[in-house]
Design an enzyme around this catalytic site. Sequence first.
Site, PDB file in Angstrom:
ATOM      1  NE  ARG A  51      -1.727  -2.176   2.743  1.00 29.31           N
ATOM      2  CZ  ARG A  51      -1.873  -3.442   2.363  1.00 29.31           C
ATOM      3  NH1 ARG A  51      -2.933  -3.791   1.700  1.00 29.31           N
ATOM      4  NH2 ARG A  51      -0.966  -4.357   2.653  1.00 29.31           N
ATOM      5  CB  THR A  52       3.464   2.537   2.247  1.00 27.42           C
ATOM      6  OG1 THR A  52       2.696   2.152   3.385  1.00 27.42           O
ATOM      7  CG2 THR A  52       4.114   3.878   2.505  1.00 27.42           C
ATOM      8  CG  HIS A 129       3.807   3.988   8.577  1.00 26.91           C
ATOM      9  ND1 HIS A 129       3.820   4.841   7.490  1.00 26.91           N
ATOM     10  CD2 HIS A 129       3.455   2.773   8.096  1.00 26.91           C
ATOM     11  CE1 HIS A 129       3.487   4.164   6.401  1.00 26.91           C
ATOM     12  NE2 HIS A 129       3.267   2.910   6.740  1.00 26.91           N
TER      13      HIS A 129
HETATM   14  C1  NCD Z   1       1.890  -1.026   8.136  1.00 26.91           C
HETATM   15  C2  NCD Z   1       3.396  -0.839   8.290  1.00 26.91           C
HETATM   16  O1  NCD Z   1       4.135  -0.993   7.318  1.00 26.91           O
HETATM   17  O2  NCD Z   1       3.789  -0.485   9.390  1.00 26.91           O
HETATM   18  N1  NCD Z   1       1.512  -1.233   6.818  1.00 26.91           N
HETATM   19  C3  NCD Z   1       1.204  -0.153   6.041  1.00 26.91           C
HETATM   20  O3  NCD Z   1       2.038   0.662   5.735  1.00 26.91           O
HETATM   21  N2  NCD Z   1      -0.074   0.012   5.672  1.00 26.91           N
HETATM   22  C4  NCD Z   1       1.325  -2.029   9.068  1.00 26.91           C
HETATM   23  C5  NCD Z   1       1.896  -3.412   9.078  1.00 26.91           C
HETATM   24  O4  NCD Z   1       2.804  -3.737   8.302  1.00 26.91           O
HETATM   25  O5  NCD Z   1       1.415  -4.187   9.889  1.00 26.91           O
END
Ligand code: NCD
Length: 305
Positions: A51-52, A129
């Site tokens: 996603r990111t 994050h």
């Molecule tokens: C999260 C992360 O990378 O911290 N994922 C994300 O970016 N949506 C959560 C996770 O990995 O559990």
Amino acid sequence: MRNLLNITDLSTGEIDELIALAEDIIAHPETYQDVCRRKKLATLFFEPSTRTRLSFEAAMLDLGGSVLGFSEAQSSSAAKGETVGDTVRVVCGYADIIAMRHPKEGAPFAAVQVASKPVINAGDGGHNHPTQTLTDLLTIHRERGAFRDFTIGFCGDLKFGRTVHSLVSALARYTGIRFVFISPEELRLPRYIVDNTLKRNNLPYIETTSLESAIPDLDVLYMTRVQRERFFNEADYIRLKDTYILDCDKLERAKPDLCILHPLPRVNEIAVEVDEDPRAKYFEQAANGKFIRMALIMKLLELSV
Ligand code: NCD
């Protein structure tokens, strides 16, 4: 030049502006399709991501810009022993803005020491994050209209869950928010966040191990995955990974307007049957990630329409 390393690098007023801009982008995407023409975003991902990274790239493409980067440390010169500082210094010659994810806490702080372009922390180890937090805030704002007068439960791996750490820091700046932290003993919220963020600001919070007993009071439930990659010992991960599984049975005791969030990826902590419940908002949350990152890129590049 602005960077985004911690969510508190942005004032609450700036967060309001980013949310308003993201809402306008959602309503009028065509207005923004050339804002980043000839601009380049570099995505430097030393750790896995779906996603990111892809929402950052989609955000830049939808703004009319282009993207370059790598999605694993092994395909970059990090595999040859290059430091983060050297990599970032070089990439600043190729791109206008950098989004970086790294398994080491603090790596983006090292990057900004040498960067001549804005750096965005896209996740640093078990620390922070901030862009997931912007995504979460946009989603909460769209669901509830404002950041006040609600009870939010964080459930799962609160120790290593960087999205939790950043969202708690962000919400600590508003009034009338009550916090419920639901985790196994071993995965409680780090004491530095309890002391420096919750206690110092006199925020109402409780810590519990029981999701069942906490769920009836919640307006927002933020589920998280147990962060396997941060464990020293696989046996501990296996023992703790299925502590909490949200299913339709547990939701019978929840409020009818509960908002269920999860940064994703999910493993077992939300049963697939919950996806059909109208209170499940995690896929909308993931979709919102692109729009708030469009707003953030515009802000850091100081671009407007
Ligand atoms: C999260 C992360 O990378 O911290 N994922 C994300 O970016 N949506 C959560 C996770 O990995 O559990």
